[in-house]
Write an enzyme that holds these catalytic residues in place. Structure first.
Site: not given
Length: 141
Positions: A12, A52, A115, A118, A129
């Site tokens: 990310k 998303y 975080n 992914h 994806e």
């Protein structure tokens, strides 16, 4: 029953800006997870919303898509035996405070959204994806 699978991985924007690309790739390689495609992208807000879309009705949708379009990210296609479960274990819990010691999120995350990584959560999501970011000519598996 072991089976060869593919999963999408995203480092990310927080992981890229904090120069953690090499650390994440090293952990993948150390855990015998094959990277069969990789590129750096910078999603527009519309691209992040499309990726998303499954979370569109969730309260975190806008902050997540704003964050994911805030800077470059590295997308990869991973391949290996049971790679979805294996990578999810290596990533650690979404909430880094609950992640196991030695996981990517426990070691590098700064909050629940930032975080670092992914990973696909099922074969179905992996197919969507991977197809969202890669065409068949870009995947070397």
């Amino acid at each position: 029953m072991n089976k060869k699978e593919q999963s999408l991985s995203i480092i990310k924007p927080d992981g890229v800006s904090r120069k953690l690309i090499g650390q994440v790739v090293k952990r993948l390689e150390e855990n015998s997870i094959n990277i069969i495609a990789m590129k750096m992208i910078h999603m527009s807000i519309k691209e992040a919303q499309g990726f998303y879309a499954v979370h569109k009705k969730r309260p975190f949708f806008n902050s997540l898509t704003d964050f994911m379009s805030s800077g470059p990210a590295v997308v990869m296609v991973l391949e290996g035996e049971d790679v979805i479960a294996k990578y999810r274990k290596l990533m650690g819990a979404t909430n880094y405070k609950e992640a196991a010691e030695g996981t990517i999120r426990k070691d590098f995350a700064t909050d629940i959204e930032k975080n670092v990584v992914h990973g696909s959560d099922s074969l179905e999501s992996a197919a969507f994806e991977i197809g969202y970011f890669f065409n068949s000519f870009e995947i070397n598996g």
